[in-house]
Motif scaffolding. Structure first.
Motif, short mmCIF file in Angstrom:
data_model
loop_
_atom_site.label_atom_id
_atom_site.label_comp_id
_atom_site.label_asym_id
_atom_site.label_seq_id
_atom_site.Cartn_x
_atom_site.Cartn_y
_atom_site.Cartn_z
N ASP A 158 0.69 3.99 -2.74
CA ASP A 158 0.27 5.29 -2.64
C ASP A 158 1.30 6.32 -2.91
OD1 ASP A 158 -2.17 4.46 -1.20
OD2 ASP A 158 -1.49 4.90 0.64
N GLN A 173 0.86 -1.19 -0.16
CA GLN A 173 -0.14 -0.09 0.08
C GLN A 173 0.79 1.12 0.02
OE1 GLN A 173 -3.49 -0.31 -0.08
NE2 GLN A 173 -3.31 1.88 -0.84
N ILE A 202 -3.49 12.19 -2.18
CA ILE A 202 -4.10 11.06 -1.19
C ILE A 202 -4.16 11.78 0.14
CG2 ILE A 202 -3.91 8.81 -0.25
CD1 ILE A 202 -2.33 7.86 -2.60
#
Length: 210
Positions: free
Chosen positions: A66, A62, A166
Motif C-alpha cells: 500500500d 500489505q 488508497i
C-alpha cells in the motif's frame, strides 16, 4: 541513440514500475537483515538473479504494498526526492534511516534494448550491498518497529493532501522525531547512475542506540 522527454512513451511510469518493484524487495530485505521481525516470517526468494528474503506476513506485506502504491505516482511525476525506511526503538526514536535518494533526468537517452537489463544489474548491486550492511552497522535494540517516509518536492507536497490513492491510507506529515536524528553516523552504501534514473543509498545511524 534516441533522446526523449519524460512524457514520451510514458517513461515516468516505466521508471516508477522498476523502482517500486525494487523498493519492495529492498524494504523486505532491510527488515530481515536488521532483525526488525523474526527470521521465521521470511522466505528465501530470488530477485535480480540473487537470493533475497521476503516476508510471508500478510499484514506486513500489505502495508509495504500500500505504501509503495502511494509512492508510485510521485516517482512517476518525478516528485519524490527520497524514500526513507526508518527503524525506530520502543520509544519511537529513530535508530537507523535507510535513505534512497532518487533523481530522474528531464531528457532520457535510450541507446538500446539492453538498457533495462543494465538497470537490473545496477539494482542487483544495491540488493547485494543491503544483504551485507549489518557488517558496517551496530546491532539494534530489541523491540524495534519501522515506518516509510517520502520526501517530496515543494509543489508535490501542496497537492498530496488532496490525493488519496488508497482509501483509508492517507498521507500524513511525518513527526519531527521520525525525520531528524541527533548527530547521526553516515554510512554510504551504494550509488547508481543510468540513463533513466540516478539513485544513492546511505544509512544514517544513531551514535548511541541503547
Amino acid at each position: 541513440m534516441t533522446t526523449l522527454t519524460r512524457q514520451d512513451l510514458n517513461f515516468g511510469q516505466v521508471v516508477a514500475d522498476i523502482l517500486c518493484e525494487f523498493l519492495e524487495v529492498a524494504i523486505h530485505l532491510i527488515l530481515y537483515v536488521r532483525e526488525v521481525y523474526p527470521s521465521g516470517i521470511f522466505q528465501k526468494r530470488k530477485k535480480y538473479s540473487v537470493p533475497v528474503q521476503m516476508s510471508c506476513h500478510p499484514e506486513l506485506n500489505q502495508y509495504i504494498q500500500d505504501t509503495l502504491h502511494c509512492v508510485k505516482p510521485l516517482i512517476e511525476k518525478n516528485d519524490a526526492e527520497k524514500v526513507v525506511v526508518v527503524i525506530m526503538d520502543k520509544e519511537h526514536h529513530p535508530v537507523e534511516r535507510f535513505v534512497f535518494e532518487i533523481s530522474q533526468p528531464t531528457l532520457l537517452s535510450i541507446s538500446s534494448d539492453t538498457l533495462l537489463s543494465h538497470v537490473e544489474q545496477l539494482l542487483r548491486a544495491f540488493i547485494l550491498k543491503i544483504s551485507v550492511c549489518d557488517a558496517v552497522l551496530n546491532s539494534n535494540p530489541p523491540g524495534c518497529s519501522f515506518t516509510v517516509l517520502v520526501h517530496t518536492r515543494d509543489a508535490a507536497t501542496r497537492n498530496m493532501e488532496k490525493v488519496q490513492v488508497i482509501k483509508d491510507f492517507p498521507w500524513i506529515v511525518a513527526d519531527e522525531q521520525e525525520v531528524h536524528m541527533q548527530e547521526p553516523r553516515l554510512i554510504p552504501l551504494k550509488t547508481m547512475t543510468s540513463d533513466i534514473v540516478k539513485m544513492q543509498l546511505y544509512v544514517e545511524e544513531r551514535a548511541h542506540k541503547t
